[in-house]
Design a protein around this motif. Structure first.
Motif, short mmCIF file in Angstrom:
data_model
loop_
_atom_site.label_atom_id
_atom_site.label_comp_id
_atom_site.label_asym_id
_atom_site.label_seq_id
_atom_site.Cartn_x
_atom_site.Cartn_y
_atom_site.Cartn_z
N ARG A 272 0.80 -1.22 0.00
CA ARG A 272 0.00 0.00 0.00
C ARG A 272 0.84 1.28 0.00
O ARG A 272 0.56 2.19 -0.80
CB ARG A 272 -0.97 -0.01 1.18
CG ARG A 272 -1.97 1.14 1.15
CD ARG A 272 -2.85 1.11 2.39
NE ARG A 272 -3.58 -0.15 2.47
CZ ARG A 272 -4.23 -0.53 3.56
NH1 ARG A 272 -4.22 0.24 4.65
NH2 ARG A 272 -4.89 -1.66 3.57
N PRO A 273 1.87 1.42 0.86
CA PRO A 273 2.67 2.65 0.83
C PRO A 273 3.32 2.91 -0.53
O PRO A 273 3.39 4.05 -0.99
CB PRO A 273 3.72 2.42 1.92
CG PRO A 273 3.13 1.38 2.81
CD PRO A 273 2.31 0.51 1.92
N TYR A 274 3.79 1.83 -1.18
CA TYR A 274 4.44 1.99 -2.47
C TYR A 274 3.43 2.38 -3.55
O TYR A 274 3.75 3.17 -4.45
CB TYR A 274 5.15 0.69 -2.87
CG TYR A 274 6.19 0.25 -1.87
CD1 TYR A 274 7.45 0.84 -1.84
CD2 TYR A 274 5.91 -0.76 -0.93
CE1 TYR A 274 8.41 0.44 -0.92
CE2 TYR A 274 6.86 -1.15 0.00
CZ TYR A 274 8.11 -0.55 0.00
OH TYR A 274 9.05 -0.93 0.92
N ILE B 9 0.67 4.11 -3.00
CA ILE B 9 0.28 5.49 -2.74
C ILE B 9 1.37 6.45 -3.22
O ILE B 9 1.09 7.52 -3.78
CB ILE B 9 -0.01 5.70 -1.24
CG1 ILE B 9 -1.25 4.88 -0.83
CG2 ILE B 9 -0.20 7.18 -0.91
CD1 ILE B 9 -1.51 4.88 0.66
N LEU B 10 2.63 6.08 -3.00
CA LEU B 10 3.74 6.98 -3.34
C LEU B 10 4.16 6.90 -4.80
O LEU B 10 4.95 7.73 -5.25
CB LEU B 10 4.95 6.65 -2.46
CG LEU B 10 4.81 6.98 -0.97
CD1 LEU B 10 6.03 6.51 -0.21
CD2 LEU B 10 4.62 8.48 -0.77
N SER B 11 3.66 5.92 -5.54
CA SER B 11 4.11 5.75 -6.92
C SER B 11 3.83 6.96 -7.82
O SER B 11 4.70 7.34 -8.62
CB SER B 11 3.50 4.49 -7.52
OG SER B 11 2.09 4.53 -7.48
N ALA C 285 3.76 10.14 -6.93
CA ALA C 285 4.76 11.14 -6.55
C ALA C 285 6.14 10.75 -7.05
O ALA C 285 6.93 11.60 -7.49
CB ALA C 285 4.78 11.32 -5.03
N PHE C 286 6.43 9.45 -7.00
CA PHE C 286 7.73 8.96 -7.48
C PHE C 286 7.88 9.20 -8.98
O PHE C 286 8.92 9.68 -9.45
CB PHE C 286 7.85 7.47 -7.16
CG PHE C 286 9.13 6.85 -7.62
CD1 PHE C 286 10.33 7.17 -7.00
CD2 PHE C 286 9.14 5.94 -8.67
CE1 PHE C 286 11.52 6.60 -7.43
CE2 PHE C 286 10.31 5.38 -9.10
CZ PHE C 286 11.52 5.70 -8.48
N THR D 139 8.35 12.88 -9.60
CA THR D 139 9.71 13.29 -9.26
C THR D 139 10.69 12.92 -10.36
O THR D 139 11.56 13.72 -10.73
CB THR D 139 10.15 12.62 -7.94
OG1 THR D 139 9.23 12.98 -6.90
CG2 THR D 139 11.55 13.08 -7.55
#
Length: 317
Positions: A33-35, A37-39, A41-42, A45
């Motif tokens: 889940r954290p990955y 959610i952050l994908s 933004a990644f 970036t």
């Protein structure tokens, strides 16, 4: 634990064998889940860093749109830029423009927000009207002002003639060009400051102000000792956004004078644009933008730290 086999026999089974496929997937999904959610933004970036890295690389080359090949020249572009008087002139114009625009819009925004912080019909109507400049593209706003300041048909020029000012040069004269773009900038972006400050004013508690009124505090005393310290975090956000945008201002100046008359309004972004797309020297233009990026980053870094300190102070921590 015994479970019935498909042939009717009972066999010993471990508790883990009873987990369904969905139950097995749940811990895996929780870990991922954290990955997930952050994908976005990644990816964003990466999308920012790739052109930024390419800009740094090409700033050390003599890349030009005029030639098919280019060479690595190290710090030569930076050395030439720092030796060029046009660079220091553009730095001066950029700082002057950003500083004056931010101060003017902040002061006007606070004053107008205080006047609109009422429940009268006029105040409610003006809150809606003052949002209109924000929804207009800066280039379109500049074209509107060009029409209004035209010496033949412009309504502002006609008003000035009524008070004895004839043929005001506006953006056509080096003495008045900066004043003209600042007027347009203030007209477009002061409502942004008004909205932020007004939001801060509407969120303030009423008890301190009622106590000050009972104690006979003047309007200036209340503003200086209560209103201003309490809205300072919101005001700093407005200052930060407007200062960063003013340092990078391009569209209003380009649409009005293209950096003129002469080099009067040649800011860092306009100088970089001219070097890249007029003289076709992309390698030489990139150091201008990288210096501007470093300048913006340093100012925003220290302003965010000061904003955090002010927010804690305003909350009594």
């Amino acid at each position: 634990m015994q479970v019935e086999h498909k042939r009717g026999k009972f066999v010993q089974a471990d508790s883990t064998t009873l987990l369904s496929n969905e139950e097995i997937k749940i811990p895996f999904l929780r870990k991922m889940r954290p990955y997930i959610i952050l994908s976005p933004a990644f990816l964003l970036t990466i999308g920012i860093l790739i052109p930024f890295g390419m800009a740094i690389y090409y700033s050390f080359t003599n890349f030009s749109f005029k030639y098919a090949v280019y060479n690595w020249i190290g710090l030569e572009n930076y050395i030439s830029m720092f030796k060029d008087p046009e660079f220091w002139h553009s730095v001066k114009v950029t700082i002057m423009y950003a500083g004056l625009a931010t101060v003017i819009e902040t002061v006007l925004g606070v004053i107008i927000a205080l006047l609109l912080n009422r429940e009268s019909v006029i105040a409610k109507s003006l809150r809606i009207v003052l949002i209109f400049p924000l929804v207009i593209a800066p280039v379109i706003a500049t074209l509107i002002w060009q029409l209004m300041t035209n010496n033949s048909v412009g309504i502002l020029s006609k008003w000035l003639r009524m008070v004895g000012v004839d043929n005001f040069t506006w953006g056509a004269d080096p003495k008045t060009a900066l004043f003209t773009v600042l007027v347009i900038d203030a007209w477009v972006f002061t409502p942004f400051v008004i909205l932020l400050v007004l939001a801060g004013l509407r969120s303030l508690p009423k008890a301190p102000f009622e106590s000050a009124m009972i104690d006979g505090g003047s309007a200036w005393f209340t503003f200086k000792n209560l209103t201003l310290p309490m809205i300072m975090p919101m005001l700093l956000i407005a200052v930060l956004f407007r200062l960063m945008a003013s340092l990078q201002m391009f569209d209003i100046i380009f649409a009005l004078t293209r950096g003129g008359p002469g080099n009067t309004l040649m800011t860092l972004p306009l100088t970089a644009y001219t070097e890249a797309f007029t003289y076709k020297e992309l390698g030489y233009s990139l150091p201008y933008m990288l210096i501007l990026w470093a300048f913006v980053y340093l100012i925003s870094h220290y302003m965010v730290k000061y904003w955090s300190h002010t927010q804690k102070k305003a909350s009594g921590k």
